[in-house]
Write an enzyme that holds these catalytic residues in place. Structure first.
Site, PDB file in Angstrom:
ATOM      1  N   CYS A 101       0.797  -1.224   0.000  1.00 30.85           N
ATOM      2  CA  CYS A 101       0.000   0.000   0.000  1.00 30.85           C
ATOM      3  C   CYS A 101       0.836   1.285   0.000  1.00 30.85           C
ATOM      4  CB  CYS A 101      -0.985  -0.055   1.170  1.00 30.85           C
ATOM      5  SG  CYS A 101      -2.395   1.049   0.976  1.00 30.85           S
ATOM      6  N   ARG A 135     -12.551   6.299  -0.021  1.00 31.51           N
ATOM      7  CA  ARG A 135     -11.460   5.347   0.158  1.00 31.51           C
ATOM      8  C   ARG A 135     -11.921   3.974  -0.335  1.00 31.51           C
ATOM      9  NH1 ARG A 135      -7.268   7.008   3.100  1.00 31.51           N
ATOM     10  NH2 ARG A 135      -6.560   4.900   3.603  1.00 31.51           N
ATOM     11  N   HIS A 201      -3.349  -5.599   2.273  1.00 31.88           N
ATOM     12  CA  HIS A 201      -2.991  -5.830   3.674  1.00 31.88           C
ATOM     13  C   HIS A 201      -3.626  -7.171   4.033  1.00 31.88           C
ATOM     14  CE1 HIS A 201      -1.708  -1.637   4.539  1.00 31.88           C
ATOM     15  NE2 HIS A 201      -2.703  -1.260   3.765  1.00 31.88           N
TER      16      HIS A 201
HETATM   17  N1  GLN Z   1      -2.067   6.785   2.769  1.00 20.95           N
HETATM   18  C1  GLN Z   1      -2.186   5.988   1.601  1.00 20.95           C
HETATM   19  C2  GLN Z   1      -3.590   6.030   1.040  1.00 20.95           C
HETATM   20  O1  GLN Z   1      -4.515   6.357   1.731  1.00 20.95           O
HETATM   21  C3  GLN Z   1      -1.768   4.546   1.903  1.00 20.95           C
HETATM   22  C4  GLN Z   1      -2.695   3.864   2.879  1.00 20.95           C
HETATM   23  C5  GLN Z   1      -2.218   2.511   3.307  1.00 20.95           C
HETATM   24  O2  GLN Z   1      -1.015   2.225   3.330  1.00 20.95           O
HETATM   25  N2  GLN Z   1      -3.154   1.669   3.704  1.00 20.95           N
HETATM   26  O3  GLN Z   1      -3.770   5.730  -0.123  1.00 20.95           O
END
Ligand code: GLN
Length: 252
Positions: A101, A135, A201
């Site tokens: 990520c 998101r 993840h």
């Molecule tokens: N901050 C980054 C995003 O929101 C990565 C998030 C993460 O590593 N889960 O895309």
């Protein structure tokens, strides 16, 4: 293949920025690597790569870096850039790297945060990441072209960034469930040589022991393959994996 084919009985795993880049159980990936190596008699020394701390790159056999919030990414981005020449030299040698990520985003050319800050990446992968809303959150099921059986990978994503692949990038997988890179082109992650960047993840590796073993085989011998690693039972982990695959409705 048996134990005698193992070319190394000691591996050094560089865990980059463990205090800053560690979301949704990313450290479980390190635990899975150490565990599956240890069961084969391969001892793994985990070395933390912290901000400003010198790294003995010549001893590194594999690299792991987890995800992070925008604020954490911005804290480590400059230090990561300074590491780029030595890191990319080792990646070009064929040692494996798993980047999750936020780490995946910084392996690309840049990551623009939700506040509009453009964080330069090291440009090892030909990808760029722009902010997006909402998101992308949820379970992911995808299918990879990596030489593993089954070809499915399962994980959990939670990111605002939308990653777009340039012509020099190879996707890690095709999405069946979830958003992946950008929610549009059905790709997930990117890879180059033995470097894998992914939004998964989970932790990823405990649920995907076949991928764990592939990474270990490359760490043992960057020019080798899974066949070089002693086979090891993964039926319990695969039950979890298959359950997640079965639960996920195919969207394509
Ligand atoms: N901050 C980054 C995003 O929101 C990565 C998030 C993460 O590593 N889960 O895309």
């Amino acid at each position: 293949m048996g134990w005698t084919s193992i070319k190394k009985s000691h591996l050094t795993l560089l865990h980059l920025y463990p205090d800053h880049m560690n979301l949704y159980g990313d450290r479980g990936n390190v635990i899975a690597l150490v565990h599956r190596a240890g069961r084969r008699g391969i001892d793994v020394e985990v070395v933390a790569g912290e901000l400003g701390k010198p790294i003995g790159w010549q001893h590194v056999d594999m690299v792991f870096m987890g995800g992070g919030e925008d604020s954490h990414q911005s804290r480590i981005a400059e230090d990561f850039l300074l590491r780029a020449p030595e890191l990319t030299r080792r990646l070009d040698d064929g040692i494996p790297m798993l980047a999750i990520c936020g780490a995946y985003q910084l392996l690309g050319h840049y990551y623009r945060t939700v506040d509009g800050q453009k964080l330069p990446g090291i440009g090892y992968l030909d990808v760029t990441t722009e902010p997006g809303r909402p998101r992308a959150i949820g379970d992911v099921v995808c299918e990879t072209t990596l030489p593993i059986v089954p070809a499915t990978l399962v994980g959990f994503e939670n990111h605002g960034g939308r990653t777009f692949l340039g012509s020099g990038a190879t996707p890690l997988a095709t999405i069946y469930r979830g958003q992946g890179n950008n929610g549009q082109d059905h790709t997930e992650g990117a890879m180059k040589l033995h470097t894998i960047g992914t939004y998964l993840h989970g932790s990823l590796l405990p649920k995907n022991p076949h991928l764990t073993d592939l990474l270990l085989s490359w760490a043992v011998d960057p020019s080798g393959s899974l066949m070089d690693l002693a086979p090891m039972d993964m039926s319990l982990e695969m039950k979890a994996h298959e359950l997640i695959v079965a639960r996920g409705e195919k969207v394509r």
